[in-house]
Write a protein that holds these residues in place. Structure first.
Motif, mmCIF file in Angstrom:
data_model
loop_
_atom_site.group_PDB
_atom_site.id
_atom_site.type_symbol
_atom_site.label_atom_id
_atom_site.label_comp_id
_atom_site.label_asym_id
_atom_site.label_seq_id
_atom_site.Cartn_x
_atom_site.Cartn_y
_atom_site.Cartn_z
ATOM 1 N N LYS A 1 26.089 36.999 21.193
ATOM 2 C CA LYS A 1 25.311 36.612 22.371
ATOM 3 C C LYS A 1 25.440 37.645 23.479
ATOM 4 O O LYS A 1 24.443 37.990 24.142
ATOM 5 C CB LYS A 1 25.770 35.241 22.871
ATOM 6 N N VAL B 1 19.589 35.203 18.547
ATOM 7 C CA VAL B 1 20.939 35.248 17.986
ATOM 8 C C VAL B 1 21.006 34.149 16.933
ATOM 9 O O VAL B 1 20.906 32.957 17.248
ATOM 10 C CB VAL B 1 22.020 35.018 19.058
ATOM 11 N N LYS C 1 22.304 39.880 24.875
ATOM 12 C CA LYS C 1 21.945 39.862 26.295
ATOM 13 C C LYS C 1 21.882 41.261 26.865
ATOM 14 O O LYS C 1 20.952 41.611 27.592
ATOM 15 C CB LYS C 1 22.965 39.021 27.069
#
Length: 363
Positions: free
Chosen positions: A62, A73, A66
């Motif tokens: 994650k 994901v 980002k």
């Protein structure tokens, strides 16, 4: 350097790999440091789309997604495999021990880029290739050193005959490698040869072909008591006309003075000398410097306009795979069937290291 003094033969050397005309979406399996530092920066720079990512540690995946704007994901490996299918490209950025189990789950007729080495040993590598063949998977290995702009240039010069008959290949390192960055390394039975010098042996194979034999010795260092080894000396036997030697010290800690990170390819008509900038300081890499001389041309610095090994070479190896799948490239340069020969060479080097040299008579 002006265009009137720079030799055209050196200016035209290949340094980049063309991109696919219609890039396929990439699904990355694994979210370790190599993906953050190499894969994702390269794909973003070259416009290669990343459709999703999966890691056994969801928080790591994650965070990476980002930072690089990856929208998906995947919660499980099965979900990632199903989403990619045969329309995308799998990027298996995984430790060698888990490659086989992952490849065995890939769909028939899919395409994948495998992290090197191809498994923890030659026997497993053969099982991985067998699983790939059984599923009709098009697979390449991430031997990205072949695709580094400087290495592409040297190999192109050799192919064009600018260096003449190659008689010397020497890799010489006295650098500091922060082995502690990789948590899985202390669990390995061998470190330097299968994880680092494997790149040089693979690249040398692409330049000189198959050696007749290999002599090697890998040794430990007191600074890394949990590592199986950290330094190697390797000789590849190409008969009585070529000297091919690798002196690899990754524990030199008295720099910046007397750091060495060089590759020299010497032929009967020319010579190439490369300063490997990204190894001079692994944490803060500096640009590479490629110098060449050929018949009638004095030593000349060749501008490296194709980028650096990190991240550019990571994008080029993926581009070759994508273009091969699309029929735009006729050769898959790091096809796993070629990579198995590099794995066999690594296996032979490890056996040589364990067996030792010839004891002089009377000792």
């Amino acid at each position: 350097m002006t265009s009137t003094t720079f030799p055209a033969a050196l200016a035209d050397l290949q340094q980049v790999w063309p991109m696919p005309s219609r890039p396929r979406p990439i699904t990355i399996i694994g979210a370790g440091g190599i993906v953050r530092d190499g894969h994702l920066p390269a794909y973003r720079k070259m416009g290669l789309p990343v459709a999703g990512i999966f890691d056994v540690n969801p928080e790591t995946a994650k965070a990476l997604a980002k930072d690089f704007g990856v929208e998906v994901v995947h919660p499980t490996l099965a979900a990632a495999i199903a989403a990619c299918g045969t329309d995308g490209i799998f990027d298996l950025a995984l430790p060698p021990a888990v490659l086989l189990g992952t490849v065995e789950q890939l769909p028939t007729n899919s395409a994948a880029l495998l992290q090197k080495p191809v498994g923890p040993d030659l026997a497993t590598a053969r099982k991985i290739v067998a699983a790939i063949d059984q599923r009709s998977i098009t697979a390449a290995t991430n031997f990205q050193l072949r695709f580094t702009p400087s290495m592409l240039a040297i190999r192109d010069a050799a192919r064009k005959g600018l260096l003449g008959e190659i008689v010397e290949v020497e890799v010489r390192l006295a650098v500091y490698m922060p082995w502690e960055l990789w948590s899985f390394i202390p669990h390995l039975d061998a470190v330097e040869i299968p994880l680092h010098s494997i790149h040089y042996m693979d690249w040398i194979r692409s330049l000189l072909g198959e050696p007749e034999s290999v002599y090697a010795k890998a040794v430990k260092h007191p600074r890394y008591p949990t590592l199986a080894d950290a330094r190697s000396s390797i000789i590849l036997d190409y008969g009585d006309r070529v000297r091919c030697a690798l002196s690899l010290n990754h524990t030199y800690n008295y720099g910046p003075e007397h750091i060495e990170a060089t590759i020299r390819v010497e032929g009967t008509a020319g010579c190439a000398h490369l300063t490997v900038g990204y190894l001079v300081d692994y944490v803060k890499p500096v640009p590479e410097t490629l110098e060449m001389t050929i018949t009638g041309v004095p030593w000349t610095t060749v501008p490296l306009v194709g980028g650096e090994r990190v991240p550019d070479a990571f994008g080029f190896v993926m581009a070759n795979l994508q273009r091969f799948v699309a029929g735009e490239d006729t050769v898959l340069d790091t096809d796993v069937h070629d990579s198995i020969r590099t794995m066999a060479l690594v296996d032979a080097a490890l056996k040589s290291s364990r067996q030792g040299g010839v004891v002089p008579e009377g000792v």
